[in-house]
Design an enzyme around this catalytic site. Structure first.
Site, PDB file in Angstrom:
ATOM      1  N   ASP A  59      40.380  40.547  29.882  1.00  0.00           N
ATOM      2  CA  ASP A  59      39.360  40.260  28.869  1.00  0.00           C
ATOM      3  C   ASP A  59      39.511  41.269  27.737  1.00  0.00           C
ATOM      4  O   ASP A  59      39.576  42.478  27.975  1.00  0.00           O
ATOM      5  CB  ASP A  59      37.960  40.363  29.481  1.00  0.00           C
ATOM      6  CG  ASP A  59      36.866  40.142  28.460  1.00  0.00           C
ATOM      7  OD1 ASP A  59      36.710  38.995  27.999  1.00  0.00           O
ATOM      8  OD2 ASP A  59      36.167  41.115  28.115  1.00  0.00           O
ATOM      9  N   CYS A 104      29.113  32.555  35.760  1.00  0.00           N
ATOM     10  CA  CYS A 104      29.050  33.438  36.917  1.00  0.00           C
ATOM     11  C   CYS A 104      30.359  33.336  37.708  1.00  0.00           C
ATOM     12  O   CYS A 104      30.812  32.240  38.047  1.00  0.00           O
ATOM     13  CB  CYS A 104      27.871  33.067  37.808  1.00  0.00           C
ATOM     14  SG  CYS A 104      27.760  34.061  39.317  1.00  0.00           S
ATOM     15  N   GLU A 161      43.319  36.722  27.477  1.00  0.00           N
ATOM     16  CA  GLU A 161      42.327  36.011  26.662  1.00  0.00           C
ATOM     17  C   GLU A 161      42.911  35.670  25.302  1.00  0.00           C
ATOM     18  O   GLU A 161      43.442  36.532  24.597  1.00  0.00           O
ATOM     19  CB  GLU A 161      41.075  36.864  26.487  1.00  0.00           C
ATOM     20  CG  GLU A 161      40.014  36.209  25.620  1.00  0.00           C
ATOM     21  CD  GLU A 161      38.790  37.086  25.436  1.00  0.00           C
ATOM     22  OE1 GLU A 161      37.808  36.592  24.857  1.00  0.00           O
ATOM     23  OE2 GLU A 161      38.823  38.256  25.850  1.00  0.00           O
ATOM     24  N   CYS A 218      29.285  31.765  41.558  1.00  0.00           N
ATOM     25  CA  CYS A 218      28.868  30.382  41.787  1.00  0.00           C
ATOM     26  C   CYS A 218      29.376  29.416  40.722  1.00  0.00           C
ATOM     27  O   CYS A 218      29.281  28.195  40.887  1.00  0.00           O
ATOM     28  CB  CYS A 218      27.345  30.287  41.875  1.00  0.00           C
ATOM     29  SG  CYS A 218      26.498  30.682  40.312  1.00  0.00           S
ATOM     30  N   ASP A 270      32.242  42.376  30.967  1.00  0.00           N
ATOM     31  CA  ASP A 270      33.696  42.288  30.790  1.00  0.00           C
ATOM     32  C   ASP A 270      34.398  42.058  32.121  1.00  0.00           C
ATOM     33  O   ASP A 270      35.379  41.311  32.197  1.00  0.00           O
ATOM     34  CB  ASP A 270      34.228  43.567  30.132  1.00  0.00           C
ATOM     35  CG  ASP A 270      33.773  43.715  28.690  1.00  0.00           C
ATOM     36  OD1 ASP A 270      33.470  42.674  28.068  1.00  0.00           O
ATOM     37  OD2 ASP A 270      33.722  44.847  28.191  1.00  0.00           O
TER      38      ASP A 270
END
Length: 443
Positions: free
Chosen positions: A243, A388, A340, A391, A422
């Site tokens: 990231d 998330c 990224e 999940c 991050d």
């Protein structure tokens, strides 16, 4: 530059400067030639019954399409125009491709310039044009305009590299620059260029098409070298997600979040870039009240020196960050990096792109990783900071601040628990989380 006579040395310098002055003009002529050829194909296809409706449909769909669909439309248009070009017989004869025609135009217009130069100009301009073509079709940029600067040449123009003691001698355009030879002045050589030159001389490294330029009275050679790939024991199935951020330059993690870490997390680079910006603004403010004297170029000289210093500073730090990331990958035997991809986000990431050469950092990571057989894949990172990692629930409200992420799904085991935003994004990038919504990107 070495020559038996002062007159011959001066003439060789004048010749190199003349070629340097003509090369940017050649690049502009080549770009216009490619642009015209490209439009000939599209306009011919628009006037043909087999392609008219399909091209119009793509043009009409494009403004209303989302970002991913726009990329698909661009690819479909390229395929359609390729089909039309072959069916209509456009540029189908031997030596009639757009690039060949452009190269022949340059050879006719600039006959005094060696083929080693105009061939390199034609190749590089064609490559850049192909990269820009989709952006021009989307109306995001116009045809590129080239300015005076570097002069490209093919590797055949460079020969006879040898070294005597600490000095490296070589020949450059020996037919045009008769009796002239050159010697490299490496200065303090912090990058160990002497070792690279010895590698070229011994055949260990391969010289590629390169370029030269002038800075005042100094002649610089920008040598491009192909280094052999270093063998390393990396696992192509092991992945790191990276990231890219403002406060922390790079945060890396594996898909399980077990191996994680920060690179460039002290914000020193950003603080230094802001210091450069403040200094530049101060200099520009003083120029606003300057009166008379020597013209704009003279007044802007100090600002240009500051800009070059800032660029070199950022490049050095990006080298350091890229090397540190690759070293971590080698230590953990990671053979795949999900990096990224920030291209195309524009102002969506706030002021970050204004203060940070993110594309330069991405390029350096790709170059350094490639030497060790590590694959780099750019990942669409939209919503990875809002999703998330446990999940998969996506909600922009979960990014409570720039540094904090907290899942608001009551069924998640991490519900309400704060974690580093991050780190959460790096895990999602490592897994290659797909785009799930069309909301605004949160940096």
């Amino acid at each position: 530059l070495l020559h038996p006579t002062k007159e011959g040395r001066d003439e060789a310098y004048r010749t190199l400067r003349r070629w340097n002055d003509l090369s940017w003009r050649m690049a502009n002529d080549m770009g216009r030639e490619l642009y015209v050829n490209d439009n000939v194909v599209e306009h011919a296809a628009m006037r043909h019954g087999d392609y008219n409706e399909r091209l119009l449909a793509l043009r009409q769909e494009y403004p209303r399409a989302d970002r991913l669909r726009k990329k698909e439309i661009t690819k479909e248009k390229l395929i359609l125009l390729k089909e039309a070009q072959e069916k209509l017989g456009l540029f189908s004869g031997r030596g009639l491709s757009p690039q060949n025609i452009g190269s022949r135009v340059l050879s006719n217009m600039y006959g005094e310039v060696p083929s080693y130069i105009y061939s390199a100009v034609a190749d590089q301009t064609a490559k850049i044009f192909r990269q820009d073509r989709a952006l021009m079709w989307r109306g995001e940029r116009s045809i590129r305009s080239y300015k005076r600067g570097v002069t490209p040449f093919t590797k055949a123009a460079f020969s006879g590299l040898s070294f005597r003691g600490e000095e490296f001698f070589f020949n450059f355009f020996p037919k045009a620059l008769k009796d002239a030879s050159f010697v490299f002045r490496l200065g303090r050589d912090r990058s160990d260029n002497a070792a690279i030159l010895r590698g070229i001389s011994s055949g260990e490294y391969s010289l590629c098409d390169s370029s030269y330029s002038f800075d005042g009275t100094k002649l610089f050679f920008h040598m491009v070298v192909s280094l052999p790939k270093t063998t390393s024991e990396v696992d192509p199935k092991k992945t790191f997600g990276v990231d890219l951020g403002v406060k922390t330059m790079m945060y890396y993690s594996d898909p399980e979040g077990l191996v994680r870490g920060k690179i460039g997390g002290d914000g020193a680079l950003q603080n230094e870039r802001r210091r450069f910006m403040a200094q530049r603004r101060s200099m520009q403010a003083h120029l606003a009240h300057a009166k008379g004297g020597h013209g704009r170029k003279h007044k802007m000289r100090a600002i240009e020196r500051l800009r070059q210093k800032e660029s070199a500073f950022a490049s050095t730090w990006n080298h350091r960050y890229a090397k540190e990331l690759v070293d971590v990958c080698l230590k953990n035997r990671v053979g795949l990096i999900h990096l990224e991809d920030l291209s195309g986000l524009g102002q969506a990431v706030g002021g970050m792109l204004r203060h940070w050469s993110y594309h330069d950092l991405q390029t350096k990571v790709e170059q350094k990783a490639g030497r060790f057989g590590i694959t780099v894949i750019k990942v669409d990172a939209r919503y990875t900071s809002q999703t998330c990692r446990t999940c998969g629930h996506q909600d922009k409200e979960q990014r409570t601040s720039r540094d904090v992420f907290a899942c608001n799904n009551p069924n998640c085991v991490t519900f309400g628990k704060k974690t580093d935003a991050d780190f959460n994004a790096a895990v999602n990038i490592a897994r290659g989380v797909p785009v799930k919504a069309k909301e605004a990107y949160v940096a």
